[in-house]
Design an enzyme around this catalytic site. Structure first.
Site, short mmCIF file in Angstrom:
data_model
loop_
_atom_site.label_atom_id
_atom_site.label_comp_id
_atom_site.label_asym_id
_atom_site.label_seq_id
_atom_site.Cartn_x
_atom_site.Cartn_y
_atom_site.Cartn_z
N CYS A 117 1.02 -1.37 0.00
CA CYS A 117 0.02 -0.22 0.01
C CYS A 117 1.04 1.27 -0.06
O CYS A 117 0.30 2.33 -0.40
CB CYS A 117 -0.97 0.02 1.22
N HIS A 257 -4.05 6.94 3.37
CA HIS A 257 -4.39 5.65 2.72
C HIS A 257 -5.65 5.10 3.24
O HIS A 257 -5.86 5.21 4.46
CB HIS A 257 -3.36 4.49 3.21
N ASN A 287 -10.06 -1.01 0.06
CA ASN A 287 -8.88 -0.69 0.09
C ASN A 287 -8.27 -1.04 -0.99
O ASN A 287 -8.31 -2.34 -1.64
CB ASN A 287 -8.44 -1.34 1.29
#
Ligand code: COA
Length: 330
Positions: A117, A257, A287
Site C-alpha cells: 500500500c 491511505h 482498500n
C-alpha cells in the site's frame, strides 16, 4: 523553520476505476457477512471489481493516459515510468513494462516497485531522485492494483476489505514553491507475516499443497495490522510535518491511505486534523492498496477540494511492513 523548497511538482493526475460496483449486500451472497458488520468495522459500503480480462497493466495504463493528458504531454516525453503494484500481472517481466507498451512511452525506463500500500509514495520519492539527477524530464508514477485476483474469496475477514483500481501522476522538476515539500518512509521486515502471501513465489513454489492451503492468496492478522497501521501512520505524519516545518493545523487537506475509516480517523486525530479536512473514499472503493492515495488525490483535485496555495498531508501503511507520509504544496 521555513518550508523547504520542493524539488519536484505534480504536472498532472489521473485515475481508472472498473465499472462494476459490488455492494456489501453482494458480498453477503459470497461469504457469511452483512452490510452492517462491514460498514461499522471498516466504513466500506461498496468496492469496484474488474472483470477477468482486465489486467493491472491495463488499469494502470488507463490512469497513466489520463495523467499524461492532464499534464499536457505525450507518452514519448516520459523518461521514467514506475508502477507500484502488489498484484503484478506476471512474475516476469514487470507490470510497468506491460503498461509502457500499452501507453507507448518509448523513451522511458520502466520498472515496478513492490511496497504494497505504501508503493505509490515510495515511487514518488524514487521519481524525485531520477528527476533531480537529471535522468528524466518527466516521470509517470502509476499505482495499479487488481486486489480481487489475490484475495481469498472464501475468507470473510479479508475479501470484504479490498477493491480494484489505478491512479497516476506525472512529476517534473519544480519551478516554484509547489510540489513535494517533505517525505518520510520506513519499513520493518520483521513483521512481514502479519500481511502476506506465503506461497507461490520462488521460496515456496506453486504446487498442489500451496493451492490446497490457499497459500498463494492474501493472509492477514487484522488486529495486529490495525494497531501497527495507526501507530506507523501517526509516526510518519508527524515526521513529514516536522520535515515541512509545519503543524497539523496548517494542513488544508489530509489524504490518508484508505484501508479502514477507523484507521483514517485515528491517524487524523494523532495529526491534529479534523475529519472535515480529511479526504475519504474508502466507503466507495474499499482498500485499493497503493492506488488508494493517487485515486483520492485525482478526485480531490477534480472536486476542487485542493486549490492553489493549499497544503496536503498524505500518509500510508501496508504489507512489509511499509509506511510513509508526505507534505505536498499546491
Ligand atoms: N463479516 C462478519 N463477521 C466477521 C467478518 C465479516 N466480514 N470478518 C470477521 N468477522 C467476525 C470474526 O470472525 C469475529 O467473530 P468472533 O468474535 O465470533 O470470532 C468478529 O467478527 C470480530 O473479528 P475481529 O477480527 O476481531 O474484528 P475487528 O474489529 O478487528 O475488525 C478488521 C476486523 C479486519 C476490519 C480490522 O481488524 C482491520 O481493519 N484491520 C486492518 C486491516 C487492514 O487495514 N489491512 C490492510 C492494511 S493496508
Amino acid at each position: 523553520m521555513s518550508q523547504p523548497k520542493p524539488l519536484v511538482e505534480f504536472a498532472g493526475t489521473g485515475r481508472f476505476l472498473p465499472d462494476r460496483v459490488v455492494t456489501n449486500d453482494d458480498m453477503a451472497r459470497i461469504v457469511d457477512t452483512n452490510d452492517e458488520w462491514i460498514r461499522t468495522r471498516t466504513g466500506i459500503r461498496e468496492r469496484r471489481l474488474s472483470d477477468d480480462d482486465t489486467t493491472a497493466a491495463m488499469m494502470g495504463a488507463e490512469a497513466g493516459r489520463k495523467a499524461l493528458e492532464n499534464a499536457g504531454i505525450g507518452p514519448e516525453d516520459v523518461g521514467t515510468l514506475i508502477v507500484s503494484t502488489a498484484t503484478p500481472d506476471r512474475w516476469l517481466p514487470s507490470t510497468a513494462c506491460d503498461a509502457q507498451a500499452l501507453l507507448g512511452c518509448s523513451n522511458a525506463m520502466a520498472f515496478d516497485v513492490s511496497a504494497a500500500c505504501s508503493g505509490w509514495l515510495y515511487g514518488l520519492s524514487m521519481a524525485e531522485g531520477y528527476l533531480t539527477a537529471g535522468r528524466a524530464r518527466y516521470a509517470l508514477v502509476i499505482a495499479a492494483e487488481k486486489m480481487s485476483a489475490i484475495v481469498d474469496w472464501s475468507d470473510r475477514t479479508t475479501c470484504v476489505l479490498f477493491g480494484d483500481g489505478a491512479g497516476a501522476a506525472v512529476l517534473r522538476r519544480a519551478e516554484g514553491d509547489r510540489g513535494i515539500v517533505s517525505a518520510f518512509h520506513r519499513s520493518d521486515g520483521h513483521l512481514a507475516e502479519l500481511l502476506y502471501r506465503p506461497g507461490g513465489g520462488a521460496s515456496v513454489p506453486m504446487d498442489e499443497g500451496v493451492l490446497a492451503r490457499r497459500d498463494h492468496l492474501l493472509k492477514m492478522s487484522g488486529r495486529e495490522i490495525f494497531k501497527n497501521a495507526v501507530r506507523s501512520m501517526a509516526e510518519a505524519a508527524s515526521n513529514a510535518l516536522e520535515g515541512a516545518g509545519i503543524s497539523g493545523d496548517e494542513i488544508d487537506l489530509m489524504i490518508p491511505h484508505q484501508a479502514n475509516i477507523r484507521i483514517v480517523e485515528a491517524t487524523a486525530k494523532y495529526a491534529n486534523i479534523p475529519m472535515e479536512k480529511v479526504y475519504v473514499n474508502v466507503d466507495r472503493y474499499g482498500n485499493m492498496s497503493s492506488s488508494s492515495i493517487p485515486v483520492a488525490l485525482d478526485e480531490a483535485l477534480e472536486e476542487g477540494r485542493i486549490q492553489p496555495g493549499m497544503r496536503v498531508l498524505t500518509a500510508t501503511f501496508g504489507a512489509g511492513l511499509t509506511w510513509g507520509a508526505m507534505v505536498w504544496q499546491f
